[in-house]
Design a protein around this motif. Structure first.
Motif, PDB file in Angstrom:
ATOM      1  N   THR A  91     -39.074   0.826 -17.865  1.00  0.00           N
ATOM      2  CA  THR A  91     -38.765   0.156 -16.604  1.00  0.00           C
ATOM      3  C   THR A  91     -38.266  -1.267 -16.845  1.00  0.00           C
ATOM      4  O   THR A  91     -38.563  -1.876 -17.868  1.00  0.00           O
ATOM      5  CB  THR A  91     -40.014   0.090 -15.675  1.00  0.00           C
ATOM      6  OG1 THR A  91     -41.049  -0.652 -16.332  1.00  0.00           O
ATOM      7  CG2 THR A  91     -40.539   1.465 -15.336  1.00  0.00           C
ATOM      8  N   LEU A  92     -37.503  -1.742 -15.890  1.00  0.00           N
ATOM      9  CA  LEU A  92     -37.021  -3.144 -15.893  1.00  0.00           C
ATOM     10  C   LEU A  92     -37.248  -3.652 -14.473  1.00  0.00           C
ATOM     11  O   LEU A  92     -36.859  -2.969 -13.515  1.00  0.00           O
ATOM     12  CB  LEU A  92     -35.525  -3.182 -16.179  1.00  0.00           C
ATOM     13  CG  LEU A  92     -35.021  -3.585 -17.558  1.00  0.00           C
ATOM     14  CD1 LEU A  92     -33.497  -3.712 -17.517  1.00  0.00           C
ATOM     15  CD2 LEU A  92     -35.661  -4.844 -18.089  1.00  0.00           C
ATOM     16  N   ASP A  93     -37.881  -4.780 -14.330  1.00  0.00           N
ATOM     17  CA  ASP A  93     -38.179  -5.341 -12.997  1.00  0.00           C
ATOM     18  C   ASP A  93     -38.806  -4.293 -12.069  1.00  0.00           C
ATOM     19  O   ASP A  93     -38.375  -4.128 -10.920  1.00  0.00           O
ATOM     20  CB  ASP A  93     -36.902  -5.897 -12.339  1.00  0.00           C
ATOM     21  CG  ASP A  93     -36.266  -6.980 -13.176  1.00  0.00           C
ATOM     22  OD1 ASP A  93     -37.024  -7.727 -13.841  1.00  0.00           O
ATOM     23  OD2 ASP A  93     -35.020  -7.079 -13.196  1.00  0.00           O
ATOM     24  N   ASN A  94     -39.776  -3.579 -12.600  1.00  0.00           N
ATOM     25  CA  ASN A  94     -40.490  -2.556 -11.812  1.00  0.00           C
ATOM     26  C   ASN A  94     -39.609  -1.404 -11.325  1.00  0.00           C
ATOM     27  O   ASN A  94     -39.928  -0.726 -10.352  1.00  0.00           O
ATOM     28  CB  ASN A  94     -41.233  -3.171 -10.621  1.00  0.00           C
ATOM     29  CG  ASN A  94     -42.455  -3.933 -11.093  1.00  0.00           C
ATOM     30  OD1 ASN A  94     -43.087  -3.565 -12.094  1.00  0.00           O
ATOM     31  ND2 ASN A  94     -42.784  -5.004 -10.393  1.00  0.00           N
ATOM     32  N   LYS A  95     -38.474  -1.212 -11.986  1.00  0.00           N
ATOM     33  CA  LYS A  95     -37.617  -0.067 -11.627  1.00  0.00           C
ATOM     34  C   LYS A  95     -37.347   0.744 -12.881  1.00  0.00           C
ATOM     35  O   LYS A  95     -37.279   0.189 -13.979  1.00  0.00           O
ATOM     36  CB  LYS A  95     -36.271  -0.554 -11.083  1.00  0.00           C
ATOM     37  CG  LYS A  95     -36.366  -1.221  -9.748  1.00  0.00           C
ATOM     38  CD  LYS A  95     -34.948  -1.329  -9.162  1.00  0.00           C
ATOM     39  CE  LYS A  95     -34.951  -2.063  -7.841  1.00  0.00           C
ATOM     40  NZ  LYS A  95     -35.052  -3.513  -7.989  1.00  0.00           N
ATOM     41  N   LEU A  96     -37.175   2.045 -12.707  1.00  0.00           N
ATOM     42  CA  LEU A  96     -36.882   2.917 -13.845  1.00  0.00           C
ATOM     43  C   LEU A  96     -35.594   2.455 -14.537  1.00  0.00           C
ATOM     44  O   LEU A  96     -34.565   2.271 -13.895  1.00  0.00           O
ATOM     45  CB  LEU A  96     -36.727   4.366 -13.347  1.00  0.00           C
ATOM     46  CG  LEU A  96     -36.509   5.432 -14.414  1.00  0.00           C
ATOM     47  CD1 LEU A  96     -37.703   5.508 -15.352  1.00  0.00           C
ATOM     48  CD2 LEU A  96     -36.276   6.783 -13.765  1.00  0.00           C
ATOM     49  N   ASP A  97     -35.673   2.257 -15.851  1.00  0.00           N
ATOM     50  CA  ASP A  97     -34.501   1.840 -16.620  1.00  0.00           C
ATOM     51  C   ASP A  97     -33.863   3.095 -17.228  1.00  0.00           C
ATOM     52  O   ASP A  97     -34.120   3.474 -18.360  1.00  0.00           O
ATOM     53  CB  ASP A  97     -34.939   0.856 -17.725  1.00  0.00           C
ATOM     54  CG  ASP A  97     -33.753   0.327 -18.520  1.00  0.00           C
ATOM     55  OD1 ASP A  97     -32.626   0.797 -18.301  1.00  0.00           O
ATOM     56  OD2 ASP A  97     -33.977  -0.560 -19.359  1.00  0.00           O
ATOM     57  N   LEU A  98     -33.041   3.713 -16.391  1.00  0.00           N
ATOM     58  CA  LEU A  98     -32.461   4.998 -16.739  1.00  0.00           C
ATOM     59  C   LEU A  98     -31.623   4.942 -18.015  1.00  0.00           C
ATOM     60  O   LEU A  98     -31.660   5.861 -18.843  1.00  0.00           O
ATOM     61  CB  LEU A  98     -31.598   5.475 -15.568  1.00  0.00           C
ATOM     62  CG  LEU A  98     -31.307   6.946 -15.473  1.00  0.00           C
ATOM     63  CD1 LEU A  98     -32.585   7.758 -15.580  1.00  0.00           C
ATOM     64  CD2 LEU A  98     -30.621   7.242 -14.155  1.00  0.00           C
ATOM     65  N   GLN A  99     -30.932   3.839 -18.174  1.00  0.00           N
ATOM     66  CA  GLN A  99     -30.067   3.698 -19.355  1.00  0.00           C
ATOM     67  C   GLN A  99     -30.881   3.736 -20.647  1.00  0.00           C
ATOM     68  O   GLN A  99     -30.504   4.398 -21.612  1.00  0.00           O
ATOM     69  CB  GLN A  99     -29.355   2.356 -19.283  1.00  0.00           C
ATOM     70  CG  GLN A  99     -27.883   2.513 -19.250  1.00  0.00           C
ATOM     71  CD  GLN A  99     -27.197   1.161 -19.229  1.00  0.00           C
ATOM     72  OE1 GLN A  99     -27.827   0.116 -18.982  1.00  0.00           O
ATOM     73  NE2 GLN A  99     -25.924   1.165 -19.479  1.00  0.00           N
ATOM     74  N   ASN A 100     -32.003   3.052 -20.629  1.00  0.00           N
ATOM     75  CA  ASN A 100     -32.821   3.028 -21.847  1.00  0.00           C
ATOM     76  C   ASN A 100     -33.463   4.391 -22.089  1.00  0.00           C
ATOM     77  O   ASN A 100     -33.559   4.853 -23.219  1.00  0.00           O
ATOM     78  CB  ASN A 100     -33.892   1.926 -21.764  1.00  0.00           C
ATOM     79  CG  ASN A 100     -34.265   1.424 -23.138  1.00  0.00           C
ATOM     80  OD1 ASN A 100     -33.431   1.394 -24.052  1.00  0.00           O
ATOM     81  ND2 ASN A 100     -35.517   1.061 -23.316  1.00  0.00           N
ATOM     82  N   LEU A 101     -33.879   5.032 -20.994  1.00  0.00           N
ATOM     83  CA  LEU A 101     -34.447   6.383 -21.127  1.00  0.00           C
ATOM     84  C   LEU A 101     -33.422   7.314 -21.774  1.00  0.00           C
ATOM     85  O   LEU A 101     -33.715   8.028 -22.739  1.00  0.00           O
ATOM     86  CB  LEU A 101     -34.878   6.905 -19.750  1.00  0.00           C
ATOM     87  CG  LEU A 101     -35.484   8.303 -19.658  1.00  0.00           C
ATOM     88  CD1 LEU A 101     -36.488   8.367 -18.506  1.00  0.00           C
ATOM     89  CD2 LEU A 101     -34.468   9.417 -19.473  1.00  0.00           C
ATOM     90  N   GLN A 102     -32.180   7.238 -21.286  1.00  0.00           N
ATOM     91  CA  GLN A 102     -31.133   8.141 -21.808  1.00  0.00           C
ATOM     92  C   GLN A 102     -30.797   7.826 -23.258  1.00  0.00           C
ATOM     93  O   GLN A 102     -30.535   8.707 -24.062  1.00  0.00           O
ATOM     94  CB  GLN A 102     -29.875   8.038 -20.933  1.00  0.00           C
ATOM     95  CG  GLN A 102     -30.087   8.688 -19.571  1.00  0.00           C
ATOM     96  CD  GLN A 102     -29.013   8.336 -18.559  1.00  0.00           C
ATOM     97  OE1 GLN A 102     -28.228   7.408 -18.769  1.00  0.00           O
ATOM     98  NE2 GLN A 102     -28.982   9.041 -17.443  1.00  0.00           N
ATOM     99  N   ARG A 103     -30.833   6.555 -23.600  1.00  0.00           N
ATOM    100  CA  ARG A 103     -30.536   6.141 -24.974  1.00  0.00           C
ATOM    101  C   ARG A 103     -31.605   6.688 -25.939  1.00  0.00           C
ATOM    102  O   ARG A 103     -31.291   7.205 -27.009  1.00  0.00           O
ATOM    103  CB  ARG A 103     -30.475   4.618 -25.044  1.00  0.00           C
ATOM    104  CG  ARG A 103     -29.962   4.070 -26.347  1.00  0.00           C
ATOM    105  CD  ARG A 103     -30.161   2.569 -26.436  1.00  0.00           C
ATOM    106  NE  ARG A 103     -31.553   2.169 -26.307  1.00  0.00           N
ATOM    107  CZ  ARG A 103     -32.468   2.323 -27.252  1.00  0.00           C
ATOM    108  NH1 ARG A 103     -32.151   2.852 -28.408  1.00  0.00           N
ATOM    109  NH2 ARG A 103     -33.720   1.942 -27.053  1.00  0.00           N
TER     110      ARG A 103
END
Ligand code: GLU
Length: 250
Positions: A17-29
């Motif tokens: 997460t980034l700023d309490n939101k799912l960090d989709l880009q990092n998950l996908q990476r």
């Protein structure tokens, strides 16, 4: 030492997460890195509660138990959908495995979990594990995913456990330690005074996880969950993060 070829990767909330939101880009990476590694891999994911809170539009992390459990129920399915989609690109199937402490302490359940995980791995599936936060009460919960990932690594006889977090490794007085062979009092003290990530455990639960694994012959790495190539570097034996050496061979 008989190697199982299995790697367990715990992805902390601060990585997902980034700023309490799912960090989709990092998950996908991270998913891409795992998929391309071609290893038998198990993910232990955090982030369900924060993701659920985001979906509900809550301004801060939920505090009461029912709120947390409701947020986890929502966030868990959002997370799974994203993992499923990300792995699908590589033709890999995922499976959701939600555990509580009793599944890891009761002999029969322990065997069942092990058989299920083994079957999934043999089928080329990536099991995605989290605590079953929605039903776990004080009595039956593991409590943090560092410990959960260590117990899963032990159960499946993994070779390596990787704890992905928001720092580059384990620090003592601002200095990163590259290799740890024994958990000393000094290490515990430093862990207790480190700046904790936004997830549940912080450093002390990582040290506890390392201790569990070291005595079971499993190497543990603490590495930065935003560093490109970290998982592959670990698999190929490059110096990265902090390595906790297994005490004895299995
Ligand atoms: N199970 C929690 C969640 O998915 C995380 C616990 C932890 O990070 O230790 O939100």
């Amino acid at each position: 030492m008989s190697k199982s070829g299995i790697i367990v990767i715990k992805i902390g909330t601060s990585t997902l997460t980034l700023d309490n939101k799912l960090d989709l880009q990092n998950l996908q990476r991270i998913v891409k890195e795992i998929a391309l590694s071609k290893k038998k891999a198990i993910i232990v994911t955090s982030g369900a509660i924060v993701t659920g809170a985001q979906k509900l539009g809550l301004a801060s992390k939920p505090k009461t138990i029912p709120e947390k459990q409701a947020a986890a129920a929502i966030g868990q399915s959002v997370l799974m959908r994203q993992y499923e989609k990300a792995f699908e690109k590589f033709g890999i199937t995922t499976a959701q495995v939600l555990l509580t402490r009793d599944a890891l302490t009761d002999k029969e359940r322990y065997r069942n979990v092990r058989n299920t995980l083994t079957t999934l791995l043999n089928e080329g599936v990536v099991p995605i594990v989290n605590e079953n936060d929605t039903v776990s009460t004080e009595e039956i919960k593991v409590g943090d995913n560092d410990t959960l990932s260590a117990l899963v690594s032990e159960l499946i006889s993994a070779d390596i456990l990787v704890l992905l977090t928001d720092v580059d490794g384990f620090y003592i007085k601002d200095k990163k330690v590259d290799v740890i062979k024994k958990i000393t009092k000094e290490i515990r003290f430093a862990a207790g005074h480190s700046l904790t990530e936004i997830g549940t455990g912080g450093m002390i639960t990582k040290i506890n996880a390392a201790q569990i694994c070291m005595s079971s012959g499993i190497s543990v790495f603490i590495a930065n969950g935003r560093e490109r190539g970290a998982i592959n570097s670990i698999i190929s034996g490059k110096k990265i993060g902090t390595k906790f050496c297994p005490k004895k061979y299995r």
